[in-house]
Design an enzyme around this catalytic site. Structure first.
Site, mmCIF file in Angstrom:
data_model
loop_
_atom_site.group_PDB
_atom_site.id
_atom_site.type_symbol
_atom_site.label_atom_id
_atom_site.label_comp_id
_atom_site.label_asym_id
_atom_site.label_seq_id
_atom_site.Cartn_x
_atom_site.Cartn_y
_atom_site.Cartn_z
ATOM 1 N N ASP A 7 -22.511 28.058 14.500
ATOM 2 C CA ASP A 7 -21.707 29.020 15.074
ATOM 3 C C ASP A 7 -21.133 29.625 13.917
ATOM 4 O O ASP A 7 -20.121 29.030 13.340
ATOM 5 C CB ASP A 7 -20.604 28.252 15.843
ATOM 6 C CG ASP A 7 -19.849 29.426 16.609
ATOM 7 O OD1 ASP A 7 -20.190 30.355 16.775
ATOM 8 O OD2 ASP A 7 -18.551 28.933 17.015
ATOM 9 N N GLU A 68 -25.840 31.686 16.206
ATOM 10 C CA GLU A 68 -25.547 32.546 17.215
ATOM 11 C C GLU A 68 -25.572 34.204 16.499
ATOM 12 O O GLU A 68 -25.381 34.407 15.221
ATOM 13 C CB GLU A 68 -24.114 32.760 17.393
ATOM 14 C CG GLU A 68 -23.505 33.478 18.852
ATOM 15 C CD GLU A 68 -22.085 32.987 18.901
ATOM 16 O OE1 GLU A 68 -21.870 32.012 19.337
ATOM 17 O OE2 GLU A 68 -21.199 34.044 18.805
ATOM 18 N N ASP A 141 -15.535 25.824 17.980
ATOM 19 C CA ASP A 141 -16.831 25.988 17.069
ATOM 20 C C ASP A 141 -17.638 25.018 16.938
ATOM 21 O O ASP A 141 -18.860 24.878 16.869
ATOM 22 C CB ASP A 141 -16.284 26.347 15.540
ATOM 23 C CG ASP A 141 -15.052 27.428 15.624
ATOM 24 O OD1 ASP A 141 -15.245 28.658 15.500
ATOM 25 O OD2 ASP A 141 -13.952 26.941 15.842
#
Lengths: 175, 175
Positions: A7, A68, A141
């Site tokens: 992330d 991501e 996260d």
């Protein structure tokens, strides 16, 4: 199959590693959040993120790294740092010949919770159930990095199964 | 002083190296444009950019690496790739302990042409005059990378001179 999810972020960058195959119980291998101080030189912050991701990739040798997908529309203030961190993750994997994949936040939420608009608490709760965790991965996260890895194991194998089915049917036609 | 400038991009990434000090004639050392095909896997494109910048930094060993500052507001369609390439340049420099600097496009235009709103043709023309080039650096990314390096030599030394003056005056106060 082992997947390392990232992330991406400059202040906090989640890194999560999950083992397993679709349709069977998955297991947590590792989770951490890389942090860099906002006051530090940008080059040194990015270097710390790069070295943290490289260390995780070299230590856990995943079959795939999933990051991501960054959209410029999301958050104009932080998108540059997020994009920079995502690029470092993609290079760390590609340098070692590891396959990379990108998923959007809504793809991950839909895969994990069944809804592309699930909130952070719902994603965290489902990550805990899927990986049978007794403590909550924090900050968000960390949970998001694990959700990315789970999404890749589930969706990646679905894609591979579809491709295999197509290949079989094409082979059938040719026979 | 030797400065390596990077005009970051995923399709075209300009890299230019300039030698000299402010107030004296500057000289071109190297200029190139790294290119990656749009159809290629994103991880491999970023790896090619990273390796190209790393090769240039290792070959020319600049005193500073200067990268164009990326604003999310500029071009939403390409900002992610631009930010990723800029991050790779900053890490390539920081990993070797080389100082990094960032300049905005308008800072560079103002330093080179005297106007923050100069167009690409004006910047290219001034880069040719400053470096006494007889052929035009093309595409524009090549000229922009050289303009960044020139801007850093001129502005960087101005900053260093100001800092030195402040240090001298502080030393004077203490004496």
């Amino acid at each position: 199959m082992r997947v390392l999810g990232v992330d991406p972020g400059l202040t906090r960058c989640g890194v999560g590693v999950v083992d397993g195959v679709a349709g069977k119980p998955l297991s947590l291998v590792h989770v951490e959040v890389l942090r860099t101080p906002a006051a530090q030189d940008l080059g040194l912050r990015l270097l710390a993120i790069a070295e943290g991701i490289e260390a995780a990739v070299e230590r856990f040798r995943p079959d795939a790294v999933v990051v991501e997908r960054v959209f410029a529309q999301q958050n104009l203030r932080t998108v540059t740092g997020t994009a920079q961190a995502s690029g470092l993750a993609l290079v760390a994997a590609s340098r070692l010949g590891i396959r990379v994949a990108l998923h959007t936040p809504s793809e991950v939420k839909a895969a994990i919770t069944g809804s592309g608009t699930a909130d952070k608490a719902q994603v965290t709760a489902m990550v805990m159930r899927i990986l049978k965790l007794t403590t909550k991965p924090t900050p968000a996260d960390a949970a998001d990095a694990l959700a990315l890895a789970i999404c890749q194991i589930w969706r990646g194998s679905a894609v591979i199964q579809r491709e295999a089915a197509v290949a079989r049917s094409l082979a059938g036609v040719k026979r």
